[in-house]
Design a protein around this motif. Structure first.
Motif, PDB file in Angstrom:
ATOM      1  N   PHE A  45      43.805 -64.972  25.241  1.00  0.00           N
ATOM      2  CA  PHE A  45      45.108 -65.129  24.587  1.00  0.00           C
ATOM      3  C   PHE A  45      46.281 -64.083  24.965  1.00  0.00           C
ATOM      4  O   PHE A  45      47.440 -64.689  25.142  1.00  0.00           O
ATOM      5  CB  PHE A  45      44.693 -65.089  23.256  1.00  0.00           C
ATOM      6  CG  PHE A  45      45.880 -65.376  22.085  1.00  0.00           C
ATOM      7  CD1 PHE A  45      46.274 -66.711  21.695  1.00  0.00           C
ATOM      8  CD2 PHE A  45      46.286 -64.257  21.255  1.00  0.00           C
ATOM      9  CE1 PHE A  45      47.458 -67.112  21.143  1.00  0.00           C
ATOM     10  CE2 PHE A  45      47.420 -64.615  20.687  1.00  0.00           C
ATOM     11  CZ  PHE A  45      47.833 -66.069  20.259  1.00  0.00           C
ATOM     12  N   ILE A  46      46.163 -62.950  24.844  1.00  0.00           N
ATOM     13  CA  ILE A  46      47.012 -61.762  25.079  1.00  0.00           C
ATOM     14  C   ILE A  46      47.747 -62.092  26.424  1.00  0.00           C
ATOM     15  O   ILE A  46      48.877 -62.039  26.438  1.00  0.00           O
ATOM     16  CB  ILE A  46      46.382 -60.556  24.830  1.00  0.00           C
ATOM     17  CG1 ILE A  46      46.147 -60.438  23.498  1.00  0.00           C
ATOM     18  CG2 ILE A  46      47.526 -59.474  25.573  1.00  0.00           C
ATOM     19  CD1 ILE A  46      47.126 -60.160  22.398  1.00  0.00           C
ATOM     20  N   GLY A  48      47.804 -64.636  28.257  1.00  0.00           N
ATOM     21  CA  GLY A  48      48.796 -66.010  28.118  1.00  0.00           C
ATOM     22  C   GLY A  48      49.941 -65.701  27.555  1.00  0.00           C
ATOM     23  O   GLY A  48      50.896 -66.183  28.146  1.00  0.00           O
ATOM     24  N   ILE A  49      50.123 -64.987  26.326  1.00  0.00           N
ATOM     25  CA  ILE A  49      51.256 -64.714  25.526  1.00  0.00           C
ATOM     26  C   ILE A  49      52.255 -63.889  26.468  1.00  0.00           C
ATOM     27  O   ILE A  49      53.479 -64.206  26.554  1.00  0.00           O
ATOM     28  CB  ILE A  49      50.928 -63.833  24.452  1.00  0.00           C
ATOM     29  CG1 ILE A  49      50.171 -64.897  23.384  1.00  0.00           C
ATOM     30  CG2 ILE A  49      52.227 -63.487  23.807  1.00  0.00           C
ATOM     31  CD1 ILE A  49      51.082 -65.775  22.660  1.00  0.00           C
ATOM     32  N   LYS A  50      51.564 -63.031  27.223  1.00  0.00           N
ATOM     33  CA  LYS A  50      52.362 -62.096  28.122  1.00  0.00           C
ATOM     34  C   LYS A  50      52.804 -63.004  29.215  1.00  0.00           C
ATOM     35  O   LYS A  50      54.126 -62.611  29.661  1.00  0.00           O
ATOM     36  CB  LYS A  50      51.451 -60.890  28.633  1.00  0.00           C
ATOM     37  CG  LYS A  50      52.202 -60.092  29.424  1.00  0.00           C
ATOM     38  CD  LYS A  50      51.328 -58.930  29.944  1.00  0.00           C
ATOM     39  CE  LYS A  50      51.996 -57.725  31.025  1.00  0.00           C
ATOM     40  NZ  LYS A  50      53.378 -58.013  31.299  1.00  0.00           N
ATOM     41  N   VAL A  52      53.953 -66.003  29.243  1.00  0.00           N
ATOM     42  CA  VAL A  52      54.778 -66.924  28.798  1.00  0.00           C
ATOM     43  C   VAL A  52      56.031 -66.155  28.527  1.00  0.00           C
ATOM     44  O   VAL A  52      57.363 -66.234  28.782  1.00  0.00           O
ATOM     45  CB  VAL A  52      54.221 -67.699  27.452  1.00  0.00           C
ATOM     46  CG1 VAL A  52      55.717 -68.327  26.743  1.00  0.00           C
ATOM     47  CG2 VAL A  52      53.332 -68.741  27.751  1.00  0.00           C
ATOM     48  N   ARG A  53      55.909 -64.788  27.772  1.00  0.00           N
ATOM     49  CA  ARG A  53      56.983 -64.040  27.735  1.00  0.00           C
ATOM     50  C   ARG A  53      57.724 -63.499  28.985  1.00  0.00           C
ATOM     51  O   ARG A  53      58.886 -63.788  29.025  1.00  0.00           O
ATOM     52  CB  ARG A  53      56.475 -62.703  26.944  1.00  0.00           C
ATOM     53  CG  ARG A  53      57.607 -61.715  26.217  1.00  0.00           C
ATOM     54  CD  ARG A  53      57.045 -60.535  25.991  1.00  0.00           C
ATOM     55  NE  ARG A  53      56.603 -59.789  27.186  1.00  0.00           N
ATOM     56  CZ  ARG A  53      56.079 -58.474  27.329  1.00  0.00           C
ATOM     57  NH1 ARG A  53      56.044 -57.797  26.088  1.00  0.00           N
ATOM     58  NH2 ARG A  53      55.718 -57.915  28.170  1.00  0.00           N
ATOM     59  N   VAL A  57      60.161 -66.640  28.326  1.00  0.00           N
ATOM     60  CA  VAL A  57      61.053 -66.200  27.328  1.00  0.00           C
ATOM     61  C   VAL A  57      62.219 -65.155  27.628  1.00  0.00           C
ATOM     62  O   VAL A  57      63.419 -65.215  27.354  1.00  0.00           O
ATOM     63  CB  VAL A  57      60.230 -65.481  26.125  1.00  0.00           C
ATOM     64  CG1 VAL A  57      61.176 -65.081  24.944  1.00  0.00           C
ATOM     65  CG2 VAL A  57      59.354 -66.645  25.678  1.00  0.00           C
ATOM     66  N   ILE A  71      59.260 -74.269  28.040  1.00  0.00           N
ATOM     67  CA  ILE A  71      59.152 -73.825  26.623  1.00  0.00           C
ATOM     68  C   ILE A  71      58.816 -74.995  25.760  1.00  0.00           C
ATOM     69  O   ILE A  71      57.938 -74.931  25.029  1.00  0.00           O
ATOM     70  CB  ILE A  71      60.068 -72.907  26.185  1.00  0.00           C
ATOM     71  CG1 ILE A  71      60.055 -71.341  27.085  1.00  0.00           C
ATOM     72  CG2 ILE A  71      59.896 -72.378  24.751  1.00  0.00           C
ATOM     73  CD1 ILE A  71      61.201 -70.610  26.705  1.00  0.00           C
ATOM     74  N   TYR A  78      51.059 -79.051  21.826  1.00  0.00           N
ATOM     75  CA  TYR A  78      50.518 -78.877  20.492  1.00  0.00           C
ATOM     76  C   TYR A  78      50.704 -80.041  19.506  1.00  0.00           C
ATOM     77  O   TYR A  78      49.878 -80.020  18.449  1.00  0.00           O
ATOM     78  CB  TYR A  78      51.019 -77.556  19.609  1.00  0.00           C
ATOM     79  CG  TYR A  78      50.627 -76.150  20.427  1.00  0.00           C
ATOM     80  CD1 TYR A  78      49.340 -75.900  20.302  1.00  0.00           C
ATOM     81  CD2 TYR A  78      51.292 -75.594  21.402  1.00  0.00           C
ATOM     82  CE1 TYR A  78      48.923 -74.605  20.853  1.00  0.00           C
ATOM     83  CE2 TYR A  78      51.036 -74.719  22.038  1.00  0.00           C
ATOM     84  CZ  TYR A  78      49.604 -74.196  21.719  1.00  0.00           C
ATOM     85  OH  TYR A  78      49.468 -72.859  22.533  1.00  0.00           O
TER      86      TYR A  78
ATOM     87  N   TYR B 102      43.069 -64.202  35.320  1.00  0.00           N
ATOM     88  CA  TYR B 102      43.639 -63.172  34.299  1.00  0.00           C
ATOM     89  C   TYR B 102      42.751 -61.883  34.140  1.00  0.00           C
ATOM     90  O   TYR B 102      43.265 -61.120  33.504  1.00  0.00           O
ATOM     91  CB  TYR B 102      43.835 -64.135  32.899  1.00  0.00           C
ATOM     92  CG  TYR B 102      42.382 -64.848  32.706  1.00  0.00           C
ATOM     93  CD1 TYR B 102      42.203 -66.079  32.698  1.00  0.00           C
ATOM     94  CD2 TYR B 102      41.125 -63.897  32.167  1.00  0.00           C
ATOM     95  CE1 TYR B 102      40.966 -66.831  32.335  1.00  0.00           C
ATOM     96  CE2 TYR B 102      39.936 -64.553  31.731  1.00  0.00           C
ATOM     97  CZ  TYR B 102      39.846 -65.992  31.765  1.00  0.00           C
ATOM     98  OH  TYR B 102      38.917 -66.792  31.418  1.00  0.00           O
TER      99      TYR B 102
END
Lengths: 203, 277
Positions: A45-46, A48-50, A52-53, A57, A71, A78, B102
């Motif tokens: 999860f982390i 993935g977030i990183k 995307v950021r 972003v 984005i 979802y 990952y």
């Protein structure tokens, strides 16, 4: 002997997981399995977030407005969580599948079909004895294996002999792959045993 | 009352717990008491080293960490030996690193990070972390590297990294190294070699050796290093002994044990088939 906390915890968790095949499924195994799945999901999860950021972003905040499109498409996925909006989520999924398929077709054609076909066209006159034997083996293997998958003709008589040779090539290939896979799995276990020994300060 | 079973029959029905415990003991022993089995260098490992040596002075190398942590018993040694070779023996070479799996951040921290402390970050080396997107990302990297790598792992904009000034895609690299456990190397061959003829060398699991041999024969890769044995050979060739040589000892003993179990299982099966009925 100085024990470090991280490796010690790791070694203990590996031992708890090993308890499944050394004894039976126990509460220790269940706890270690839960920890593994939980930390794995959290880590993914982390990451993935990183991703995307960093990749969407931040460039958007720097003024690269084109990144607003992926984005938005990402968020639209979802919408499949609701029956009323699920059809919108098919748009980004269709794009992912379309792009993926297009790229794969190009890659497979170039790398797997054309390049491999070209590689099996051998100039026999430019080879030494060992190279010649290897090349003959490759040629025979290529022809007989393709023949084995010729399903429009009954595999009997001389043609049956050819396809049987092809089957032997396939069996040898699968055997080599299976052997390599077994040894690869032993390597994974060996790595965990090493972690246990290091974790408890035994090496 | 059932007839008394023979010793062979009982041996063929040993509980899996016993076999599991024996396997762990057999694997653990060479770690505690190294056997020191001699290592014979194969031509494939020599070709891999030759590919590293062939990078021209001041050349650019893409270093893709595509291994899962679970696979680093096999790939970890080759990753560490290769990065040490470039940082200590070839400091003129520029290394741009990223990973398509990952776990790459964990792999980087375990096998690479401490070696890079001796390099000039931003000039000699750059680390971009995990790049999501697998096949599509690999294709995009080949065409327009900076379209994906806009900031490095630490958030520094790519424009501030001197090493990236003249790097825009696959044609700007003299060699791509993929240490792979998930098939990403196939995507590199498809998008980097077939389109731009970028030289590729692969480090991978022993299970991928048949496919790598096929690619090597077809000229799609310039070298490959497979499994624990390949990693141990590379460590010896590059003169940076590390975890692979120890693991090579372990794997030899463990593999002999596995072959012994296979033979034992088959022999007892055939000998006790009648008794089983």
């Amino acid at each position: 002997m100085v024990l470090e906390l991280g490796p010690l915890v790791g070694a203990t968790l590996i031992l708890m997981l090993f308890s499944w095949f050394l004894y039976k499924q126990t509460v220790l195994y269940d706890i270690a399995e839960g920890v593994l799945i939980g930390t794995g999901a959290g880590y993914s999860f982390i990451m993935g977030i990183k991703a995307v950021r960093d990749n969407a972003v931040l460039p958007l905040l720097r003024g690269e407005t084109v990144w607003i499109i992926p984005i938005i498409l990402g968020f639209v996925i979802y919408l499949q969580l609701s029956d009323e909006t699920i059809h919108f989520s098919r748009i980004p999924i269709a794009i992912i599948i379309g792009v993926g398929t297009g790229l794969s077709v190009r890659r497979v054609l170039l790398a797997e079909i054309i390049a491999q076909t070209r590689a099996s066209m051998i100039d026999f006159s430019a080879l030494d004895t060992v190279g010649l034997i290897n090349s003959i083996l490759i040629l025979v293997g290529t022809i007989t294996t393709i023949a084995y998958f010729t399903l429009s003709r009954e595999q009997t008589g001389a043609f049956g002999t050819v396809t049987r040779i092809g089957r032997l090539y396939l069996m040898a290939t699968f055997g080599a792959m299976f052997g390599n896979a077994i040894f690869g799995n032993i390597a994974v276990v060996a790595g965990r045993v090493e972690e246990i020994l290091r974790g408890f300060g035994l090496m | 009352m059932s007839a008394k079973k023979s010793l062979m029959y009982r041996l063929s029905n040993v509980p899996h717990q016993v076999i599991g415990a024996l396997t762990l003991i057999v694997i653990a022993l060479p770690y505690l008491m190294p056997v020191g089995i001699p290592l014979k260098i194969t031509p494939y490992s020599e070709q891999f080293k030759a590919a590293l040596d062939a990078v021209p002075e001041g050349g650019n190398v893409a270093f893709s960490l595509d291994s899962a942590m679970g696979g680093t018993t096999e790939t970890g040694g080759m990753i560490r030996a290769t990065i040490k070779y470039f940082i200590y023996d070839r400091p003129d070479v520029h290394i741009v690193m990223w990973g398509m799996h990952y776990d790459c951040v964990l792999v980087f921290n375990t096998f690479v990070a401490d070696v890079l402390e001796d390099a000039d970050y931003g000039k000699e080396v750059a680390w971009f972390g995990y790049i999501p997107g697998t096949d599509a990302a690999i294709a995009k990297l080949s065409d327009d590297l900076k379209g994906i790598l806009s900031v490095d792992f630490y958030g520094t904009p790519v424009a501030q990294l001197e090493i990236m000034d003249n790097i825009n895609g696959a044609p700007d690299f003299d060699l791509l190294l993929s240490f792979d456990t998930y098939g990403h190397a196939d995507s590199y061959v498809g998008h980097w070699y077939e389109r731009y003829k970028t030289k590729i060398a692969i480090g991978m699991l022993s299970g991928s050796i048949p496919v790598a041999t096929m690619r090597f024969t077809a000229g799609q890769i310039v070298g490959f290093c497979g499994g624990v044995k390949g990693a141990a050979e590379l460590e010896a060739l590059l003169k940076y002994p590390g975890p692979a040589y120890t693991n090579y000892d372990v794997m030899n003993v463990a593999n002999l044990f596995a072959i012994g179990l296979l033979l034992f299982g088959n022999i007892t099966y055939f000998l006790t088939k009648k008794e089983e009925r």
